[in-house]
Design a protein around this motif. Structure first.
Motif, PDB file in Angstrom:
ATOM      1  N   ARG A 168       0.782  -1.193  -0.077  1.00 11.19           N
ATOM      2  CA  ARG A 168      -0.061   0.030  -0.118  1.00 11.19           C
ATOM      3  C   ARG A 168       0.869   1.101   0.034  1.00 11.19           C
ATOM      4  NH1 ARG A 168      -4.533   0.907   4.517  1.00 11.19           N
ATOM      5  NH2 ARG A 168      -2.715   1.278   5.850  1.00 11.19           N
ATOM      6  N   LEU A 169       1.970   1.246   0.695  1.00  9.35           N
ATOM      7  CA  LEU A 169       2.795   2.311   0.841  1.00  9.35           C
ATOM      8  C   LEU A 169       3.574   2.474  -0.563  1.00  9.35           C
ATOM      9  CD1 LEU A 169       4.136   4.516   2.354  1.00  9.35           C
ATOM     10  CD2 LEU A 169       6.138   2.810   3.124  1.00  9.35           C
ATOM     11  N   GLU A 170       3.753   1.505  -1.092  1.00 10.72           N
ATOM     12  CA  GLU A 170       4.433   1.609  -2.686  1.00 10.72           C
ATOM     13  C   GLU A 170       3.594   2.178  -3.633  1.00 10.72           C
ATOM     14  OE1 GLU A 170       5.832  -2.399  -3.171  1.00 10.72           O
ATOM     15  OE2 GLU A 170       8.058  -1.844  -2.700  1.00 10.72           O
ATOM     16  N   ASP A 171       2.236   1.797  -3.379  1.00  5.56           N
ATOM     17  CA  ASP A 171       1.188   2.232  -4.548  1.00  5.56           C
ATOM     18  C   ASP A 171       0.893   3.598  -4.046  1.00  5.56           C
ATOM     19  OD1 ASP A 171      -0.738  -0.935  -4.324  1.00  5.56           O
ATOM     20  OD2 ASP A 171       0.747  -0.399  -5.430  1.00  5.56           O
ATOM     21  N   ARG A 172       1.082   4.197  -2.768  1.00  5.63           N
ATOM     22  CA  ARG A 172       0.571   5.651  -2.410  1.00  5.63           C
ATOM     23  C   ARG A 172       1.772   6.216  -3.111  1.00  5.63           C
ATOM     24  NH1 ARG A 172      -0.498   4.921   2.411  1.00  5.63           N
ATOM     25  NH2 ARG A 172       1.114   5.754   3.455  1.00  5.63           N
ATOM     26  N   LEU A 173       2.781   5.939  -3.039  1.00  4.17           N
ATOM     27  CA  LEU A 173       4.047   6.583  -3.495  1.00  4.17           C
ATOM     28  C   LEU A 173       4.596   6.719  -4.893  1.00  4.17           C
ATOM     29  CD1 LEU A 173       6.588   5.834  -0.698  1.00  4.17           C
ATOM     30  CD2 LEU A 173       5.484   8.137  -0.940  1.00  4.17           C
ATOM     31  N   GLY A 174       3.899   5.623  -5.574  1.00  2.10           N
ATOM     32  CA  GLY A 174       4.081   5.103  -6.934  1.00  2.10           C
ATOM     33  C   GLY A 174       5.353   4.804  -7.097  1.00  2.10           C
ATOM     34  N   LEU A 175       6.160   4.375  -6.292  1.00  3.98           N
ATOM     35  CA  LEU A 175       7.434   3.750  -6.386  1.00  3.98           C
ATOM     36  C   LEU A 175       7.704   2.751  -6.002  1.00  3.98           C
ATOM     37  CD1 LEU A 175       9.402   7.061  -4.647  1.00  3.98           C
ATOM     38  CD2 LEU A 175       9.423   6.172  -6.888  1.00  3.98           C
ATOM     39  N   ARG A 176       8.472   1.454  -6.562  1.00  6.45           N
ATOM     40  CA  ARG A 176       8.843   0.292  -5.827  1.00  6.45           C
ATOM     41  C   ARG A 176      10.012   0.752  -4.711  1.00  6.45           C
ATOM     42  NH1 ARG A 176       8.538  -4.915  -6.293  1.00  6.45           N
ATOM     43  NH2 ARG A 176       7.170  -4.780  -8.205  1.00  6.45           N
ATOM     44  N   LEU A 177       9.951   0.140  -3.883  1.00  4.90           N
ATOM     45  CA  LEU A 177      10.919   0.792  -2.714  1.00  4.90           C
ATOM     46  C   LEU A 177      11.661  -0.871  -2.260  1.00  4.90           C
ATOM     47  CD1 LEU A 177       8.202   2.280   0.005  1.00  4.90           C
ATOM     48  CD2 LEU A 177      10.026   3.456  -1.541  1.00  4.90           C
ATOM     49  N   VAL A 178      11.016  -1.852  -2.447  1.00  9.37           N
ATOM     50  CA  VAL A 178      11.792  -3.073  -2.129  1.00  9.37           C
ATOM     51  C   VAL A 178      11.793  -4.156  -3.423  1.00  9.37           C
ATOM     52  CG1 VAL A 178      11.714  -5.175  -0.443  1.00  9.37           C
ATOM     53  CG2 VAL A 178      11.287  -2.777   0.223  1.00  9.37           C
ATOM     54  N   ASN A 179      13.096  -4.553  -3.540  1.00  2.00           N
ATOM     55  CA  ASN A 179      13.139  -5.708  -4.504  1.00  2.00           C
ATOM     56  C   ASN A 179      13.010  -6.986  -3.681  1.00  2.00           C
ATOM     57  OD1 ASN A 179      13.557  -4.075  -7.028  1.00  2.00           O
ATOM     58  ND2 ASN A 179      15.545  -3.977  -6.396  1.00  2.00           N
ATOM     59  N   ARG A 180      11.941  -8.121  -4.063  1.00  2.82           N
ATOM     60  CA  ARG A 180      11.682  -9.042  -3.321  1.00  2.82           C
ATOM     61  C   ARG A 180      11.925 -10.425  -4.158  1.00  2.82           C
ATOM     62  NH1 ARG A 180       6.220  -6.862  -0.868  1.00  2.82           N
ATOM     63  NH2 ARG A 180       6.505  -5.449  -2.838  1.00  2.82           N
ATOM     64  N   THR A 181      12.457 -11.500  -3.790  1.00  3.99           N
ATOM     65  CA  THR A 181      12.439 -12.687  -4.208  1.00  3.99           C
ATOM     66  C   THR A 181      12.213 -13.589  -3.389  1.00  3.99           C
ATOM     67  OG1 THR A 181      15.051 -13.226  -3.844  1.00  3.99           O
ATOM     68  CG2 THR A 181      14.463 -12.105  -5.706  1.00  3.99           C
ATOM     69  N   THR A 182      12.084 -15.047  -3.617  1.00  3.89           N
ATOM     70  CA  THR A 182      11.647 -15.902  -2.653  1.00  3.89           C
ATOM     71  C   THR A 182      12.694 -16.153  -1.517  1.00  3.89           C
ATOM     72  OG1 THR A 182      12.500 -17.696  -4.169  1.00  3.89           O
ATOM     73  CG2 THR A 182      10.188 -17.090  -4.363  1.00  3.89           C
ATOM     74  N   ARG A 183      13.981 -15.786  -1.929  1.00  4.80           N
ATOM     75  CA  ARG A 183      14.999 -15.781  -0.821  1.00  4.80           C
ATOM     76  C   ARG A 183      15.657 -14.789  -0.317  1.00  4.80           C
ATOM     77  NH1 ARG A 183      18.092 -21.050  -1.754  1.00  4.80           N
ATOM     78  NH2 ARG A 183      16.710 -22.473  -2.660  1.00  4.80           N
ATOM     79  N   SER A 184      15.443 -13.487  -0.961  1.00  2.00           N
ATOM     80  CA  SER A 184      16.247 -12.370  -0.409  1.00  2.00           C
ATOM     81  C   SER A 184      15.160 -11.062  -0.670  1.00  2.00           C
ATOM     82  CB  SER A 184      17.397 -12.056  -1.181  1.00  2.00           C
ATOM     83  OG  SER A 184      17.321 -11.847  -2.636  1.00  2.00           O
ATOM     84  N   LEU A 185      15.902  -9.990  -0.019  1.00  3.67           N
ATOM     85  CA  LEU A 185      15.121  -8.686  -0.035  1.00  3.67           C
ATOM     86  C   LEU A 185      15.993  -7.424  -0.148  1.00  3.67           C
ATOM     87  CD1 LEU A 185      11.867  -7.617   1.767  1.00  3.67           C
ATOM     88  CD2 LEU A 185      13.991  -6.269   2.016  1.00  3.67           C
ATOM     89  N   SER A 186      15.876  -6.685  -0.931  1.00  7.68           N
ATOM     90  CA  SER A 186      16.682  -5.538  -0.916  1.00  7.68           C
ATOM     91  C   SER A 186      16.046  -4.261  -1.132  1.00  7.68           C
ATOM     92  CB  SER A 186      17.912  -5.751  -1.889  1.00  7.68           C
ATOM     93  OG  SER A 186      17.465  -5.852  -3.197  1.00  7.68           O
ATOM     94  N   LEU A 187      16.541  -3.082  -0.755  1.00  3.14           N
ATOM     95  CA  LEU A 187      15.995  -1.874  -1.081  1.00  3.14           C
ATOM     96  C   LEU A 187      16.411  -1.242  -2.588  1.00  3.14           C
ATOM     97  CD1 LEU A 187      16.507   0.187   2.237  1.00  3.14           C
ATOM     98  CD2 LEU A 187      14.552  -0.902   1.482  1.00  3.14           C
ATOM     99  N   THR A 188      15.386  -0.922  -3.336  1.00  9.07           N
ATOM    100  CA  THR A 188      15.737  -0.120  -4.436  1.00  9.07           C
ATOM    101  C   THR A 188      16.454   1.404  -4.084  1.00  9.07           C
ATOM    102  OG1 THR A 188      13.545   1.072  -4.435  1.00  9.07           O
ATOM    103  CG2 THR A 188      13.628  -1.036  -5.421  1.00  9.07           C
ATOM    104  N   GLU A 189      16.898   1.828  -5.340  1.00 11.11           N
ATOM    105  CA  GLU A 189      17.876   3.120  -5.151  1.00 11.11           C
ATOM    106  C   GLU A 189      16.584   4.318  -4.417  1.00 11.11           C
ATOM    107  OE1 GLU A 189      19.864   6.836  -7.613  1.00 11.11           O
ATOM    108  OE2 GLU A 189      19.244   4.899  -8.528  1.00 11.11           O
ATOM    109  N   GLU A 190      15.275   4.285  -4.902  1.00 13.67           N
ATOM    110  CA  GLU A 190      14.516   5.003  -4.101  1.00 13.67           C
ATOM    111  C   GLU A 190      14.105   4.731  -2.900  1.00 13.67           C
ATOM    112  OE1 GLU A 190      14.341   3.491  -7.234  1.00 13.67           O
ATOM    113  OE2 GLU A 190      14.039   4.885  -8.779  1.00 13.67           O
ATOM    114  N   GLY A 191      14.118   3.303  -2.663  1.00 10.61           N
ATOM    115  CA  GLY A 191      13.625   2.942  -1.167  1.00 10.61           C
ATOM    116  C   GLY A 191      14.827   3.196  -0.212  1.00 10.61           C
TER     117      GLY A 191
END
Length: 314
Positions: A43-66
């Protein structure tokens, strides 16, 4: 647009996810379900119109904007934490401006002399004392506490009893020499009685030794909205007045005023500190009310029958 409280919770969830490194770890730390954490982040990402987190089944990392947003969120939450700590310290430290309202007579004779001693004990507090015989709306007027006699006017307020209070009918010796003394409350109809208040109260109530109640509607040439003026008129022999012993006690003790109808009891109107009903009463209010209660109970001296007692009374 999401309510501010929801937005703040979404931000809190995001920063915890970023710090913990996974949605499941953040969910455990926050005591939320994994589904709720995932939904709030989305919901936060939708509200901002940005992808904040890159998610896979094994890992999570922040995007540059994140990453950039994360730094700002950490600063924001840190500021909020500091604000809460300062508020907590202020509560515990009893500091700040204390706005008090009271009747003019009680403020002049009792509160005025006591407040400097209160500030010696609590130097972090500043006091603004407003005096008026008009009953103010505490919430609308922004008062922290009111000092009043009698019953609690509203269930939305808290009343803390500070001290007892007897009321007496009294007048100057010169008045009694000229007009005589009433022997029964009904005799007051033939006397010049001074009604006061905002509005002035012309109905005086008494209780006899048998418990019977007598209400008399008094009359006289003098009426005022100010208790101090009524007091002065009584001292000058202008009539009889129904006053709190807090106001007229010293004059009775000195012989400037004398009590009438001492074998009748006027219903008491105990002295209260009144303040708004809130979940957390500020420390400045708590210590002020405690201080007044201690000082006024120690100072209270009334034995009834027109006599001032030397010892303290409860």
């Amino acid at each position: 647009m999401a309510p501010a409280i929801d937005s703040l919770l979404d931000v809190t969830v995001f920063t915890r996810v970023a710090t913990a490194g996974s949605l499941s770890a953040a969910a455990r730390e926050l005591g939320m379900s994994l589904a709720v954490v995932s939904k709030r982040l989305a919901r936060l990402e939708d509200r901002l119109g940005l992808r904040l987190v890159n998610r896979t089944t094994r890992s999570l990392s922040l995007t540059e904007e994140g990453s950039e947003f994360y730094e700002r969120c950490v600063h924001l939450l840190g500021e909020l934490g500091d604000a809460e700590e300062k508020a907590r310290a202020r509560q515990q430290g009893a500091s700040g401006l204390l706005k008090v309202t009271s009747t003019a007579a009680f403020a002049r004779r009792q509160l005025g002399p006591l407040i400097p001693h209160f500030l010696e004990r609590y130097p972090g507090i500043r006091v603004q004392l407003d005096v008026s015989d008009t009953v103010a709306d505490l919430v609308k007027a922004g008062y922290d506490v009111a000092i009043r006699f009698g019953a609690l006017p509203s269930s939305s307020l808290i009343a803390k009893r500070l001290a007892p209070n007897h009321r007496v009918v009294c007048g100057a010796p010169a008045y009694f020499a000229k007009r005589g003394r009433p022997e029964h409350p009904a005799d007051l109809k033939h006397h010049g009685c001074i009604a006061f208040g905002d509005p002035p109260n012309p109905e005086w109530q008494f209780e006899g030794a048998d418990g019977a109640t007598v209400t008399v509607r008094v009359e006289g040439p003098l009426t005022t909205n100010n208790g101090d003026v009524a007091h002065e008129w009584a001292l000058e022999g202008g009539g009889l007045v129904l006053k709190s012993i807090w106001d007229v006690g010293p004059d009775i003790e000195a012989g400037r005023l004398e009590v009438a109808l001492s074998h009748y009891r006027v219903p008491a109107a105990p002295l209260h500190a009144i303040y708004p009903h809130t979940r957390g009463v500020a420390a400045k209010v708590k210590v002020f009310v405690e201080f007044l209660g201690e000082e006024l109970r120690a100072a209270y001296r009334w034995g009834g029958g027109g006599r001032i007692k030397a010892e303290a009374a409860d």
